[in-house]
Design an enzyme around this catalytic site. Structure first.
Site, PDB file in Angstrom:
ATOM      1  N   LYS A  48      32.703   9.723   2.535  1.00 47.51           N
ATOM      2  CA  LYS A  48      32.530  10.294   4.248  1.00 47.51           C
ATOM      3  C   LYS A  48      31.208  10.912   4.146  1.00 47.51           C
ATOM      4  CE  LYS A  48      34.692  14.186   4.036  1.00 47.51           C
ATOM      5  NZ  LYS A  48      34.002  14.970   4.239  1.00 47.51           N
ATOM      6  N   ARG A  50      39.126  20.861   8.083  1.00 47.84           N
ATOM      7  CA  ARG A  50      39.536  20.512   6.829  1.00 47.84           C
ATOM      8  C   ARG A  50      41.247  20.556   7.140  1.00 47.84           C
ATOM      9  NH1 ARG A  50      37.023  19.490   2.260  1.00 47.84           N
ATOM     10  NH2 ARG A  50      35.026  20.466   2.369  1.00 47.84           N
ATOM     11  N   ARG A  97      32.778   7.874 -11.846  1.00 45.80           N
ATOM     12  CA  ARG A  97      31.427   8.553 -11.661  1.00 45.80           C
ATOM     13  C   ARG A  97      31.050   9.178 -12.972  1.00 45.80           C
ATOM     14  NH1 ARG A  97      32.065  11.374  -5.812  1.00 45.80           N
ATOM     15  NH2 ARG A  97      32.948  12.895  -6.961  1.00 45.80           N
ATOM     16  N   ARG A 109      31.925  14.721 -14.466  1.00 43.80           N
ATOM     17  CA  ARG A 109      32.404  16.365 -14.079  1.00 43.80           C
ATOM     18  C   ARG A 109      33.812  16.507 -14.385  1.00 43.80           C
ATOM     19  NH1 ARG A 109      29.605  15.053  -8.814  1.00 43.80           N
ATOM     20  NH2 ARG A 109      27.519  15.967  -9.046  1.00 43.80           N
ATOM     21  N   ARG A 159      43.212  16.914  -6.730  1.00 47.84           N
ATOM     22  CA  ARG A 159      42.364  17.074  -5.589  1.00 47.84           C
ATOM     23  C   ARG A 159      42.971  16.406  -4.327  1.00 47.84           C
ATOM     24  NH1 ARG A 159      36.776  14.902  -7.751  1.00 47.84           N
ATOM     25  NH2 ARG A 159      36.118  15.181  -5.788  1.00 47.84           N
TER      26      ARG A 159
END
Ligand SMILES: [Zn+2]
Length: 220
Positions: A13, A88, A127, A160, A171
């Protein structure tokens, strides 16, 4: 054009918002940037935001609304923008709907980046970040030259906490719960533009631009 960009974590995004802003000459309004700008400006709102951020608290919705409203007023009614990271949830979408008309502004489209869950998991869990310079890598899509080592500074890469599989599930669940009612809200107003966003950055950008052309044609 005045656009809202929505999409789950890992959907690209932020990247698409920046590219779209460049291609369509829009001001890129990301929630994070707006907060940082307000804090840097030292305005009354900025000081309140700084207190919240430094106290380790979330910035309240009311404060966020004030900051966004101030930023949109500053931009003026003839400027075009893309909102990235706001709204959101349904409540925030309702805030926008009640606030923008008072400034003579309307939203042209709310773009939703659609990425299959499996791809999101793959993108997020692969990631890695440099522990020293913060450069981001991906085990599959942009791996470092030497396994586990940053190309730029030679320090170790790590994952992370947020990108561990159990955190990713959490999430995505949070995202779904907040976003689905908002998606319906924009669908009901005929503003929703769904983009199949599983693919290369340029391909996805092109799909968005094609859809926006249709929106523009529909408006004339
Ligand atoms: Zn590094």
């Amino acid at each position: 054009m005045r656009l809202i960009l929505m999409g789950p974590p890992g959907s690209g995004k932020g990247t698409q918002a920046k590219l779209l802003a460049g291609r369509e000459h829009l001001t890129h309004l990301s929630t994070g940037d707006m907060l940082r700008e307000a804090i840097r400006s030292g305005s009354e709102l900025g000081l309140k935001a700084r207190d919240a951020v430094e106290g380790g608290k979330l910035v309240s919705d009311d404060l966020l609304y004030d900051i966004i409203e101030a930023r949109l007023r500053e931009l003026g009614s003839d400027k075009c923008f893309i909102l990235d990271g706001f709204p959101r949830n349904l409540r925030q979408a309702e805030f926008l709907e009640s606030t923008l008309p008072r400034m003579g502004i309307g939203i042209d489209a709310a773009i939703l980046l659609d990425v299959p869950r499996g791809s999101l998991l793959k993108r997020l869990s692969g990631r890695r970040v440099c522990s020293h310079c913060g450069k981001e890598y991906h085990l599959e899509f942009s791996p470092p030259k030497v396994d586990g080592i940053c190309d730029v500074c030679g320090n170790k890469l790590y994952q992370r906490e947020d990108d561990r599989p159990e955190k990713i599930e959490e999430r995505l669940k949070t995202y779904d719960e907040a976003t689905l009612p908002m998606v319906e809200f924009y669908r009901n107003r005929g503003l929703l533009v769904e983009i199949e966003a599983d693919g290369g950055i340029e391909d996805v950008l092109q799909r968005i631009l094609d859809s926006l052309d249709k929106v523009k044609q529909g408006r004339v």
